[in-house]
Scaffold this active site. Structure first.
Site, PDB file in Angstrom:
ATOM      1  N   TYR A 107      -3.693  -4.969  -2.629  1.00 20.77           N
ATOM      2  CA  TYR A 107      -3.342  -3.610  -2.171  1.00 20.77           C
ATOM      3  C   TYR A 107      -4.290  -2.541  -2.795  1.00 20.77           C
ATOM      4  CZ  TYR A 107       0.919  -5.763  -0.434  1.00 20.77           C
ATOM      5  OH  TYR A 107       1.726  -6.675   0.248  1.00 20.77           O
TER       6      TYR A 107
ATOM      7  N   HIS B   4      -2.814   3.233   1.558  1.00 21.73           N
ATOM      8  CA  HIS B   4      -1.436   3.407   1.040  1.00 21.73           C
ATOM      9  C   HIS B   4      -1.344   3.696  -0.419  1.00 21.73           C
ATOM     10  CE1 HIS B   4       2.595   4.086   2.616  1.00 21.73           C
ATOM     11  NE2 HIS B   4       2.944   2.992   2.457  1.00 21.73           N
TER      12      HIS B   4
ATOM     13  N   TYR C  79       6.744  -1.564  -5.712  1.00 19.18           N
ATOM     14  CA  TYR C  79       6.306  -1.574  -4.471  1.00 19.18           C
ATOM     15  C   TYR C  79       6.839  -0.081  -3.547  1.00 19.18           C
ATOM     16  CZ  TYR C  79       4.908  -6.382  -4.837  1.00 19.18           C
ATOM     17  OH  TYR C  79       4.358  -7.354  -5.213  1.00 19.18           O
TER      18      TYR C  79
ATOM     19  N   ASN D 218       8.258   1.109  -1.191  1.00 18.85           N
ATOM     20  CA  ASN D 218       9.468   1.536  -0.630  1.00 18.85           C
ATOM     21  C   ASN D 218      10.750   1.741  -1.462  1.00 18.85           C
ATOM     22  OD1 ASN D 218       8.351   0.827   1.883  1.00 18.85           O
ATOM     23  ND2 ASN D 218       9.348  -0.890   2.473  1.00 18.85           N
TER      24      ASN D 218
ATOM     25  N   ASP E 297      -0.078   9.425   0.284  1.00 21.54           N
ATOM     26  CA  ASP E 297      -1.059   9.346   1.545  1.00 21.54           C
ATOM     27  C   ASP E 297      -0.145   9.969   2.448  1.00 21.54           C
ATOM     28  OD1 ASP E 297       0.617   6.833   1.158  1.00 21.54           O
ATOM     29  OD2 ASP E 297       0.170   6.510   3.230  1.00 21.54           O
TER      30      ASP E 297
ATOM     31  N   ASN F 108       8.137   5.922   3.418  1.00 25.47           N
ATOM     32  CA  ASN F 108       9.088   5.271   2.652  1.00 25.47           C
ATOM     33  C   ASN F 108       9.180   5.611   1.441  1.00 25.47           C
ATOM     34  OD1 ASN F 108      10.433   4.053   4.960  1.00 25.47           O
ATOM     35  ND2 ASN F 108       8.758   2.310   5.166  1.00 25.47           N
TER      36      ASN F 108
END
Length: 191
Positions: A14, A19, A62, A64, A87, A108
């Site tokens: 990632y 994100h 992460y 969320n 973002d 989230n």
């Protein structure tokens, strides 16, 4: 002391995703410090660094579950201010905005933070643009910046980094007037 949180996802896959722009800013701030101490404590659920007048956090929960990490650090250090860098799909790529509070807009990471500490923190909103179709949002935010966007990204990250440094000594209104960006770059890069 100010807690500065960059939102993103921890795995290497990632690293360059849209994100993860919050993580990118935190990395730039860490690189800019002459002395930065890494603080390791498992219940912080993140990579935490302490510099002169700030704590720099990259939650490793992460996106969320980012609020778990922010809450743990907030409870322990009780910072005077919290700044969250994230973002924003609703802003064109190249745009930068600042605000306190408000809704999470479907983000989230913000939803999780709001649930853990409330919504009254400073938000540094970095525009990433949005896909043509709403059904492509997850794929879009979890994909890397386009070639055009990568060209402009270093200058945007530098600008955001300067705005964060200004937030440590100036009020939000001043910083917003001086550092907000209202540009649209790479507009043809829709997926």
């Amino acid at each position: 002391m100010t807690l500065i949180v960059g939102l993103g996802n921890p795995d290497l896959q990632y690293k360059n995703n849209r994100h993860n722009v919050g993580f990118m800013v935190i990395d730039a701030l860490i690189d800019d410090q002459s002395s930065c101490e890494k603080i390791t404590k498992a219940n912080f659920k993140g990579e935490l660094f302490k510099a002169t007048s700030m704590l720099l956090l990259k939650p490793t929960t992460y996106m969320n579950l980012s609020g778990e990490s922010v809450r743990a650090v907030d409870d322990y250090f009780k910072p005077d201010h919290i700044i969250v860098i994230h973002d924003d799909l609703d802003l064109p790529f190249g745009t930068l905005r600042f605000k306190i509070g408000g809704g999470h807009g479907g983000h989230n990471g913000l939803r999780s933070i709001d649930a853990h500490i409330g919504a009254e923190y400073i938000r540094v909103r970095i525009g990433i643009g949005k896909p043509l179709h709403k059904s492509d949002v997850a794929k879009y935010v979890l994909s890397d910046f386009s070639a055009c966007q990568r060209e402009f990204l270093p200058e945007i990250l530098l600008h955001v980094k300067k705005s964060i440094q200004a937030l440590l000594t100036q009020d939000l209104k001043e910083v917003s007037l001086q550092y907000s960006l209202k540009q649209t770059l790479c507009d043809g890069d829709k997926v």
